[in-house]
Design an enzyme around this catalytic site. Structure first.
Site, PDB file in Angstrom:
ATOM      1  N   TYR A 167      -1.865   8.545  -2.538  1.00  0.00           N
ATOM      2  CA  TYR A 167      -2.717   7.476  -1.956  1.00  0.00           C
ATOM      3  C   TYR A 167      -3.155   6.790  -3.241  1.00  0.00           C
ATOM      4  O   TYR A 167      -3.856   7.668  -4.042  1.00  0.00           O
ATOM      5  CB  TYR A 167      -3.697   7.942  -1.048  1.00  0.00           C
ATOM      6  CG  TYR A 167      -4.772   6.767  -0.737  1.00  0.00           C
ATOM      7  CD1 TYR A 167      -4.549   6.188   0.639  1.00  0.00           C
ATOM      8  CD2 TYR A 167      -5.856   6.769  -1.269  1.00  0.00           C
ATOM      9  CE1 TYR A 167      -5.340   5.161   0.944  1.00  0.00           C
ATOM     10  CE2 TYR A 167      -6.791   6.051  -0.950  1.00  0.00           C
ATOM     11  CZ  TYR A 167      -6.656   5.094   0.145  1.00  0.00           C
ATOM     12  OH  TYR A 167      -7.552   4.025   0.625  1.00  0.00           O
ATOM     13  N   GLU A 170      -5.226  -1.480  -1.428  1.00  0.00           N
ATOM     14  CA  GLU A 170      -4.666  -0.064  -1.274  1.00  0.00           C
ATOM     15  C   GLU A 170      -3.145  -0.189  -1.493  1.00  0.00           C
ATOM     16  O   GLU A 170      -2.684  -0.939  -1.046  1.00  0.00           O
ATOM     17  CB  GLU A 170      -4.877   0.282   0.001  1.00  0.00           C
ATOM     18  CG  GLU A 170      -4.746   1.663   0.567  1.00  0.00           C
ATOM     19  CD  GLU A 170      -5.310   1.981   1.957  1.00  0.00           C
ATOM     20  OE1 GLU A 170      -6.316   2.393   2.288  1.00  0.00           O
ATOM     21  OE2 GLU A 170      -4.433   1.536   2.788  1.00  0.00           O
TER      22      GLU A 170
END
Ligand code: GDP
Ligand code: MN
Length: 378
Positions: free
Chosen positions: A101, A189
């Protein structure tokens, strides 16, 4: 303003962040064509402005063009969290050996950008944050200094990234930082950022949220707004000039001023209820705006009571009352509507409401108490 994955990936390419080969499609036929071009092993991905598509079947891996077409048909007829799927992204499928992530976002607490990374990628980061917060690495970025090289190494070490990827990883984070700064994003993101079986780093997913207040500086980005992909009431609200945000509760709120609207929602919560929406009609709202707002609240089937809280200053209470009566007479709502009107022309306003079934209240606490009772059948 949220960008779709395919739009975010176009920006990624412009900033040197590697993504899989792929193209956007509107129909299953097109998907078949793209799949043929990409060699048949593809991922079909619903383009909707909500997360967690994977879990609900909005991301499917096809082993052939036949399968790609079949999955595309299924996905294009889906609704995900209330949003119809109109487009799918067809990406070349890759074999994943590790998922990470990575994001840069506004951190309201430090009032600075924050870089977040985790070796628990692919799953929803909120889950990781709840269950294993120690697995998320957070580093504040000084907005004047920007990203520092030592921060990149620090993050790479803490997510146990193999040294051979550090260079590439650094370039990707720098790309994310550039997108964040140059596009005035509030979130950039990548989840997951993967290491492929053939040892490449790739952004498999992309999510960008742009700051609405800075969009005027980016006319070309502002054009990317997908009007029919955002949820309905927010757009309708924007069209007649009020800020509306749908929530999960059952007490509709109509308030003038953002601060007062939030205070109203807080009081509802304190008294044991839940707001169905945030709605700021703004200062000096006209009767038409009030009527349109009330109709918008009434479209939500969850709403069991409505709390109207107006503190008249520039906004005139009689104008608000006129708008309420217009919408009320037209819709004839069966649910209880509690009204607290104070300030400019309040007496005239309250007089206009007499004879209707609208319930006047003197104070906000009194109004909220009645609203919570009514919402729960009291
Ligand atoms: P989200 O569920 O909306 O976040 O959609 P993602 O784009 O993140 O996809 C969900 C998951 O599908 C990812 O975390 C991956 O595990 C998987 N996935 C996506 N693309 C590929 C691919 O090309 N190959 C493989 N093996 N898995 C993929
Ligand atoms: Mn994802």
């Amino acid at each position: 303003m949220k960008l779709h994955e395919y739009q975010s990936k176009i920006l990624f390419t412009m900033y040197g962040i590697p993504i899989p080969n792929g193209r956007i499609a509107n129909s299953a036929k097109e998907v078949r064509q793209i799949s043929d071009e990409l060699g048949g092993k593809v991922v079909i991905k619903a383009q909707v402005l909500v997360g967690g598509r994977g879990k609900v079947g909005g991301v499917r891996i096809a082993k052939s063009s036949d399968e790609a077409e079949e999955f595309a048909n299924q996905i294009l007829s889906m609704e995900i969290k209330g949003l119809p799927v109109r487009k799918v992204l067809v990406d070349e499928a890759v074999s994943i050996s590790q998922e990470f992530y990575l994001s840069i976002a506004n951190d309201r607490n430090t009032q600075k950008p924050v870089l977040m990374a985790s070796s628990s990628g692919g799953v929803e980061v909120e889950d990781v944050a709840l269950k294993t917060p120690e697995r998320i690495i957070k580093r504040t970025i000084d907005p004047l200094l920007g990203l520092r090289d030592y921060q990149l190494r620090d993050v790479a070490i803490n997510i146990d990234l193999d040294r051979m990827y550090w260079q590439e990883f650094g370039e990707i984070i720098n790309g994310v930082w550039k997108v964040y700064v140059e596009c005035d994003a509030t979130l950039v993101e990548i989840n997951p950022l993967v290491i492929t079986a053939d040892k490449r780093l790739l952004a498999l997913d992309a999510k960008i949220i742009l700051d609405d207040n800075a969009l005027f500086r980016h006319p070309s980005l502002a054009e990317l707004r997908d009007k029919d992909a955002e949820s309905g009431p927010e757009i309708k609200g924007r069209a007649f000039g009020v800020t509306f945000i749908k929530m999960e509760g059952n007490i509709g709120c109509l308030v003038n001023g953002a601060g007062l609207a939030m205070a109203t929602m807080d009081i509802i919560k304190t008294l044991g209820g839940d707001a169905a929406n945030f709605l700021d009609i703004g200062g000096g709202a006209t009767a038409e705006k009030v009527a349109a707002s009330l109709r918008l609240i009434l479209e939500d089937q969850n709403v069991k009571a409505i709390l109207i809280n107006v503190f008249g200053g520039i906004t005139r209470c009689d104008e608000v009352a006129k708008g309420l009566m217009t919408a009320y007479n037209e819709v004839k709502p069966e649910i209880p509507i509690i009204v607290r009107l104070v300030g400019t022309n309040d007496e005239e306003g309250l007089r206009l409401l007499r004879g209707s079934s609208l319930i006047p209240a003197e104070t906000l606490v009194e109004a909220a108490t009645i609203a919570v009772q009514k919402a729960y059948g009291g």
